[in-house]
Each structure stands twice: as C-alpha cells, then as structure tokens.
Design a protein around this motif. Structure first.
Motif, PDB file in Angstrom:
ATOM      1  N   ALA A   1       0.847  -1.184   0.000  1.00 29.81           N
ATOM      2  CA  ALA A   1       0.000   0.000   0.000  1.00 29.81           C
ATOM      3  C   ALA A   1       0.886   1.238   0.000  1.00 29.81           C
ATOM      4  N   VAL A   2       0.527   2.215  -0.811  1.00 33.43           N
ATOM      5  CA  VAL A   2       1.228   3.497  -0.845  1.00 33.43           C
ATOM      6  C   VAL A   2       0.276   4.555  -0.296  1.00 33.43           C
ATOM      7  N   VAL A   3       0.687   5.221   0.762  1.00 33.95           N
ATOM      8  CA  VAL A   3      -0.128   6.242   1.411  1.00 33.95           C
ATOM      9  C   VAL A   3       0.544   7.590   1.210  1.00 33.95           C
ATOM     10  N   ALA A   4      -0.179   8.554   0.651  1.00 36.16           N
ATOM     11  CA  ALA A   4       0.390   9.872   0.358  1.00 36.16           C
ATOM     12  C   ALA A   4      -0.393  10.947   1.103  1.00 36.16           C
ATOM     13  N   PRO A   5       0.050  11.326   2.298  1.00 31.92           N
ATOM     14  CA  PRO A   5      -0.659  12.352   3.063  1.00 31.92           C
ATOM     15  C   PRO A   5      -0.460  13.740   2.472  1.00 31.92           C
ATOM     16  N   ASP A   6      -1.349  14.655   2.838  1.00 28.28           N
ATOM     17  CA  ASP A   6      -1.190  16.042   2.425  1.00 28.28           C
ATOM     18  C   ASP A   6       0.024  16.644   3.132  1.00 28.28           C
ATOM     19  N   THR A   7       0.430  17.815   2.695  1.00 30.51           N
ATOM     20  CA  THR A   7       1.624  18.456   3.233  1.00 30.51           C
ATOM     21  C   THR A   7       1.329  19.397   4.394  1.00 30.51           C
ATOM     22  N   SER A   8       0.047  19.580   4.720  1.00 28.51           N
ATOM     23  CA  SER A   8      -0.341  20.456   5.827  1.00 28.51           C
ATOM     24  C   SER A   8      -1.832  20.291   6.077  1.00 28.51           C
ATOM     25  N   PRO A   9      -2.335  20.835   7.199  1.00 34.84           N
ATOM     26  CA  PRO A   9      -3.783  20.910   7.353  1.00 34.84           C
ATOM     27  C   PRO A   9      -4.352  21.915   6.351  1.00 34.84           C
ATOM     28  N   ARG A  10      -5.632  21.786   6.055  1.00 32.28           N
ATOM     29  CA  ARG A  10      -6.277  22.684   5.084  1.00 32.28           C
ATOM     30  C   ARG A  10      -7.621  23.156   5.638  1.00 32.28           C
ATOM     31  N   GLY A  11      -8.159  24.179   5.031  1.00 31.46           N
ATOM     32  CA  GLY A  11      -9.506  24.608   5.357  1.00 31.46           C
ATOM     33  C   GLY A  11      -9.582  26.078   5.712  1.00 31.46           C
ATOM     34  N   PRO A  12     -10.789  26.646   5.655  1.00 33.95           N
ATOM     35  CA  PRO A  12     -10.962  28.078   5.912  1.00 33.95           C
ATOM     36  C   PRO A  12     -10.639  28.492   7.333  1.00 33.95           C
ATOM     37  N   GLY A  13     -10.714  27.564   8.293  1.00 31.04           N
ATOM     38  CA  GLY A  13     -10.418  27.897   9.673  1.00 31.04           C
ATOM     39  C   GLY A  13      -8.987  27.647  10.078  1.00 31.04           C
ATOM     40  N   VAL A  14      -8.146  27.312   9.098  1.00 30.59           N
ATOM     41  CA  VAL A  14      -6.739  26.986   9.368  1.00 30.59           C
ATOM     42  C   VAL A  14      -5.859  28.171   8.982  1.00 30.59           C
ATOM     43  N   ALA A  15      -4.919  28.521   9.834  1.00 28.06           N
ATOM     44  CA  ALA A  15      -4.013  29.633   9.565  1.00 28.06           C
ATOM     45  C   ALA A  15      -3.279  29.434   8.245  1.00 28.06           C
ATOM     46  N   ASP A  16      -2.952  30.534   7.583  1.00 26.62           N
ATOM     47  CA  ASP A  16      -2.278  30.452   6.287  1.00 26.62           C
ATOM     48  C   ASP A  16      -1.391  31.670   6.091  1.00 26.62           C
TER      49      ASP A  16
ATOM     50  N   ARG B   1       1.133   9.226  14.366  1.00 25.29           N
ATOM     51  CA  ARG B   1       0.065   8.667  15.198  1.00 25.29           C
ATOM     52  C   ARG B   1      -1.256   8.524  14.438  1.00 25.29           C
ATOM     53  N   ASP B   2      -1.817   9.635  13.986  1.00 26.31           N
ATOM     54  CA  ASP B   2      -3.188   9.633  13.454  1.00 26.31           C
ATOM     55  C   ASP B   2      -3.302   8.897  12.128  1.00 26.31           C
ATOM     56  N   LEU B   3      -2.432   9.233  11.190  1.00 23.68           N
ATOM     57  CA  LEU B   3      -2.498   8.596   9.871  1.00 23.68           C
ATOM     58  C   LEU B   3      -2.183   7.110   9.980  1.00 23.68           C
ATOM     59  N   ALA B   4      -1.144   6.772  10.731  1.00 16.96           N
ATOM     60  CA  ALA B   4      -0.767   5.366  10.884  1.00 16.96           C
ATOM     61  C   ALA B   4      -1.913   4.564  11.493  1.00 16.96           C
ATOM     62  N   SER B   5      -2.581   5.129  12.496  1.00 12.36           N
ATOM     63  CA  SER B   5      -3.707   4.433  13.120  1.00 12.36           C
ATOM     64  C   SER B   5      -4.867   4.278  12.151  1.00 12.36           C
ATOM     65  N   ALA B   6      -5.146   5.322  11.377  1.00 16.90           N
ATOM     66  CA  ALA B   6      -6.247   5.262  10.422  1.00 16.90           C
ATOM     67  C   ALA B   6      -6.017   4.189   9.365  1.00 16.90           C
ATOM     68  N   VAL B   7      -4.786   4.059   8.913  1.00 13.61           N
ATOM     69  CA  VAL B   7      -4.473   3.043   7.910  1.00 13.61           C
ATOM     70  C   VAL B   7      -4.624   1.643   8.511  1.00 13.61           C
ATOM     71  N   ARG B   8      -4.072   1.457   9.700  1.00 19.16           N
ATOM     72  CA  ARG B   8      -4.165   0.144  10.351  1.00 19.16           C
ATOM     73  C   ARG B   8      -5.615  -0.248  10.626  1.00 19.16           C
ATOM     74  N   ASP B   9      -6.422   0.718  11.018  1.00 18.33           N
ATOM     75  CA  ASP B   9      -7.797   0.426  11.406  1.00 18.33           C
ATOM     76  C   ASP B   9      -8.730   0.192  10.225  1.00 18.33           C
ATOM     77  N   ASN B  10      -8.359   0.664   9.047  1.00 19.21           N
ATOM     78  CA  ASN B  10      -9.289   0.630   7.920  1.00 19.21           C
ATOM     79  C   ASN B  10      -8.833  -0.193   6.725  1.00 19.21           C
TER      80      ASN B  10
END
Length: 205
Positions: free
Chosen positions: A1-16, A49-58
C-alpha cells in the motif's frame, strides 16, 4: 500500500500565509508550538500517530512494516521522522530533501514561525543534526537519497553534503546519488521513483 498524506492541514479555519513556503501546503512535518499555527499544524503527530492508526484500522495492512519517503520538504519529513521514530519504519529514502532546515532560508523561516525564536528547539527537526547526534545509527542498513545537480535549490536550500558528512561521522551507510541534468521538478521524481519503490519493497519483505 502506498499512502500519500497532504503536506499540511487545510480549510478556511486553518491559519495560512500568502507565501508558498509557509502555512497551508508547507507544514514541514513538525508540531507547531506558536500561534496562530498551533494547534492545527501538528503534522508530526498526524503522520506518526493519526495517519498510521487510520491506515491500520481501515485497511488490511501490517502496521509494523512501514517505510517512508518524500520530496523536498517531504524529504525533510521522511528523514527526520525516520530518525526520530526508527521503531516505526523499516526503511527511509528521499528525493532532493531539505537535510538541514536549521541552516537554510526555507527552514529558518518556517521554524521561526512554527517553533519560535529559540533555535535550541529546532535541532530535533533537522535530519543532519539528528544524524550527527547518533540518532537511530545502525537501525537502517542504508538510506537512499537522489539529488539532481541541476536543481535550482541545491546550494542555497538543500545542501545534501551536510547529511552526507553527518552519516560519515557515525559510519551510517548512505546511498546519495547525484544526477546531472535533473532539477527539482516532478520529472525528476518520475524518473527515479521505481528505484525507491524497489528499495523499500526489498526491506519490507
């Protein structure tokens, strides 16, 4: 499996920031401690932590067998996270990584914003400093880095010789391949990605 996460958080409520090398799109794979970047910019925790857990769980994968790679800022992230958390990874590689962000304009700008003015806090996120300290020495049988010699950021931002020197200090095996005629573009990655996939596959078996 190849997992490619984004490079940062995104969204209108996120600092930029208007610049391409700070804010959304440029998380630098660290956990920010300074406002307005904290708490959203927690890319180190996200990947480890978060991404690794999400991959393992799903997905039907073995979470104990992981490798990591990345390009440029992502190459910085791959190297630093592998050295800080060697128990999580079987292998590490990078394409044109920022190997010492504490000693280049990109890193100095980002680390000042995300971590504050105290440079003593920066070393924990610098692959060359981590390697020089002996972190994870002997855990990886080899580290693969590809670098284009036509890269416009080679001398000012990337400085692969700094990581090369740190590896030599501890006799850490490093395969640093320098390629004439290649710049910082995705064509460079496309050309050598097969070698990296093979490199990791051999160590994940």
């Amino acid at each position: 499996a190849v997992v490619a996460p984004d490079t940062s958080p995104r969204g209108p409520g996120v600092a930029d920031d208007e610049a391409y090398d700070l804010g959304q799109g440029a998380g630098f794979y660290i956990d920010a401690t300074e406002k307005p970047w904290a708490p959203h910019f927690a890319m180190e925790s996200y990947v480890i932590r978060d991404l690794a857990s999400a991959v393992r769980d799903n997905f039907p994968v073995d979470g104990r067998r992981q490798s990591i790679t990345g390009h440029s800022m992502g190459g910085h992230g791959a190297l630093t996270l592998a050295l800080k958390y060697p128990e999580h990874f079987r292998s590490v590689s990078a394409f044109a990584p920022i190997v010492s962000p504490t000693r280049c304009p990109w890193g100095e700008k980002a680390f000042t914003a995300y971590l504050g003015e105290d440079r003593s806090a920066w070393a924990a996120h610098d692959a060359s400093a981590l390697m020089a300290s002996g972190r994870a020495v002997g855990h990886f049988d080899d580290i693969l880095i590809d670098q284009g010699l036509g890269d416009q950021f080679l001398e000012g931002q990337l400085k692969p010789e700094l990581f090369e020197e740190a590896c030599a200090m501890h006799r850490q095996t490093l395969t640093l391949r320098r390629h004439e005629g290649y710049d910082h573009s995705y064509y460079f990655i496309q050309t050598f990605i097969g070698d990296h996939l093979t490199f990791h596959a051999e160590r994940l078996k």
